[in-house]
Design a protein around this motif. Structure first.
Motif, PDB file in Angstrom:
ATOM      1  N   THR A 251      24.987 -24.207  25.423  1.00 31.93           N
ATOM      2  CA  THR A 251      26.075 -23.125  25.493  1.00 31.93           C
ATOM      3  C   THR A 251      26.435 -22.495  24.107  1.00 31.93           C
ATOM      4  O   THR A 251      26.926 -23.591  23.146  1.00 31.93           O
ATOM      5  CB  THR A 251      27.508 -23.689  25.939  1.00 31.93           C
ATOM      6  OG1 THR A 251      27.155 -24.555  27.204  1.00 31.93           O
ATOM      7  CG2 THR A 251      28.455 -22.830  26.237  1.00 31.93           C
ATOM      8  N   CYS A 252      26.166 -21.399  23.877  1.00 33.13           N
ATOM      9  CA  CYS A 252      26.351 -20.802  22.503  1.00 33.13           C
ATOM     10  C   CYS A 252      27.925 -20.684  22.444  1.00 33.13           C
ATOM     11  O   CYS A 252      28.584 -20.209  23.214  1.00 33.13           O
ATOM     12  CB  CYS A 252      25.769 -19.488  22.627  1.00 33.13           C
ATOM     13  SG  CYS A 252      25.903 -18.760  21.134  1.00 33.13           S
ATOM     14  N   PRO A 253      28.295 -21.172  21.234  1.00 35.06           N
ATOM     15  CA  PRO A 253      29.434 -20.955  21.109  1.00 35.06           C
ATOM     16  C   PRO A 253      30.096 -19.723  20.365  1.00 35.06           C
ATOM     17  O   PRO A 253      31.262 -19.356  20.519  1.00 35.06           O
ATOM     18  CB  PRO A 253      29.958 -21.892  19.871  1.00 35.06           C
ATOM     19  CG  PRO A 253      28.429 -22.093  18.992  1.00 35.06           C
ATOM     20  CD  PRO A 253      27.539 -21.943  20.179  1.00 35.06           C
ATOM     21  N   ALA A 254      29.016 -18.845  20.152  1.00 37.51           N
ATOM     22  CA  ALA A 254      29.428 -17.537  19.661  1.00 37.51           C
ATOM     23  C   ALA A 254      29.478 -16.338  20.929  1.00 37.51           C
ATOM     24  O   ALA A 254      30.199 -15.522  20.882  1.00 37.51           O
ATOM     25  CB  ALA A 254      28.210 -17.216  18.476  1.00 37.51           C
ATOM     26  N   CYS A 255      28.463 -16.651  21.689  1.00 40.15           N
ATOM     27  CA  CYS A 255      28.124 -15.684  22.692  1.00 40.15           C
ATOM     28  C   CYS A 255      28.589 -16.412  24.100  1.00 40.15           C
ATOM     29  O   CYS A 255      28.498 -15.558  25.071  1.00 40.15           O
ATOM     30  CB  CYS A 255      26.973 -14.782  22.609  1.00 40.15           C
ATOM     31  SG  CYS A 255      25.594 -16.063  23.048  1.00 40.15           S
ATOM     32  N   SER A 256      28.986 -17.690  24.407  1.00 40.31           N
ATOM     33  CA  SER A 256      29.136 -18.385  25.456  1.00 40.31           C
ATOM     34  C   SER A 256      28.088 -17.972  26.402  1.00 40.31           C
ATOM     35  O   SER A 256      28.346 -18.593  27.769  1.00 40.31           O
ATOM     36  CB  SER A 256      30.369 -17.542  26.076  1.00 40.31           C
ATOM     37  OG  SER A 256      31.468 -17.865  25.260  1.00 40.31           O
TER      38      SER A 256
ATOM     39  N   GLY B 279      18.360 -20.506  15.850  1.00 42.96           N
ATOM     40  CA  GLY B 279      19.779 -20.099  16.433  1.00 42.96           C
ATOM     41  C   GLY B 279      19.508 -19.806  17.895  1.00 42.96           C
ATOM     42  O   GLY B 279      18.765 -19.890  18.452  1.00 42.96           O
ATOM     43  N   CYS B 280      20.841 -19.302  18.360  1.00 39.05           N
ATOM     44  CA  CYS B 280      20.797 -18.966  19.781  1.00 39.05           C
ATOM     45  C   CYS B 280      19.940 -17.765  19.948  1.00 39.05           C
ATOM     46  O   CYS B 280      19.793 -16.831  19.251  1.00 39.05           O
ATOM     47  CB  CYS B 280      22.266 -18.408  20.028  1.00 39.05           C
ATOM     48  SG  CYS B 280      22.558 -17.629  21.552  1.00 39.05           S
ATOM     49  N   PRO B 281      19.081 -17.887  21.178  1.00 38.77           N
ATOM     50  CA  PRO B 281      18.120 -17.071  21.405  1.00 38.77           C
ATOM     51  C   PRO B 281      18.874 -15.684  21.812  1.00 38.77           C
ATOM     52  O   PRO B 281      18.256 -14.598  21.939  1.00 38.77           O
ATOM     53  CB  PRO B 281      17.270 -17.585  22.451  1.00 38.77           C
ATOM     54  CG  PRO B 281      18.465 -18.689  23.088  1.00 38.77           C
ATOM     55  CD  PRO B 281      19.178 -19.153  21.987  1.00 38.77           C
ATOM     56  N   VAL B 282      20.176 -15.618  22.335  1.00 35.84           N
ATOM     57  CA  VAL B 282      20.765 -14.457  22.651  1.00 35.84           C
ATOM     58  C   VAL B 282      21.245 -13.722  21.553  1.00 35.84           C
ATOM     59  O   VAL B 282      21.219 -12.312  21.090  1.00 35.84           O
ATOM     60  CB  VAL B 282      21.630 -14.795  23.655  1.00 35.84           C
ATOM     61  CG1 VAL B 282      22.506 -13.491  24.134  1.00 35.84           C
ATOM     62  CG2 VAL B 282      21.129 -15.348  24.898  1.00 35.84           C
ATOM     63  N   CYS B 283      22.184 -14.328  20.512  1.00 33.91           N
ATOM     64  CA  CYS B 283      22.709 -13.835  19.626  1.00 33.91           C
ATOM     65  C   CYS B 283      22.192 -13.976  18.173  1.00 33.91           C
ATOM     66  O   CYS B 283      22.961 -13.518  16.982  1.00 33.91           O
ATOM     67  CB  CYS B 283      24.365 -13.946  19.634  1.00 33.91           C
ATOM     68  SG  CYS B 283      24.812 -15.544  19.369  1.00 33.91           S
ATOM     69  N   THR B 284      21.378 -15.158  18.193  1.00 32.23           N
ATOM     70  CA  THR B 284      20.787 -15.663  16.758  1.00 32.23           C
ATOM     71  C   THR B 284      21.697 -16.310  15.873  1.00 32.23           C
ATOM     72  O   THR B 284      21.644 -16.603  14.889  1.00 32.23           O
ATOM     73  CB  THR B 284      20.097 -14.632  16.073  1.00 32.23           C
ATOM     74  OG1 THR B 284      21.176 -13.649  15.470  1.00 32.23           O
ATOM     75  CG2 THR B 284      19.055 -13.602  16.775  1.00 32.23           C
TER      76      THR B 284
HETATM   77 ZN   LIG Z   1      24.643 -16.799  21.282  1.00 30.35          ZN
END
Ligand SMILES: [Zn+2]
Length: 58
Positions: A21-26, A43-48
């Protein structure tokens, strides 16, 4: 009594699966250990956003 004649094949190696669970983009994503390593590195594959192991739940 017969024993030792049952060969049981273990079901495939345990597939490590984590819930990230990404803390930045959830964004919540199911990942395996390979992806976990990649996400920790890249990093997060969605928001990096960079993440740490605390973002993974088994
Ligand atoms: Zn993210």
């Amino acid at each position: 009594m017969s024993d030792g004649s049952s060969e049981r094949s273990e079901s495939e190696e345990s597939v490590d699966e984590y819930s990230f669970t990404c803390p930045a983009c959830s964004q919540e994503i199911s990942v395996n250990s390979e992806m976990k390593t990649a996400i920790l590195a890249n990093g997060c594959p969605v928001c990096t956003e960079s993440v740490d192991t605390g973002c993974f739940d088994t």
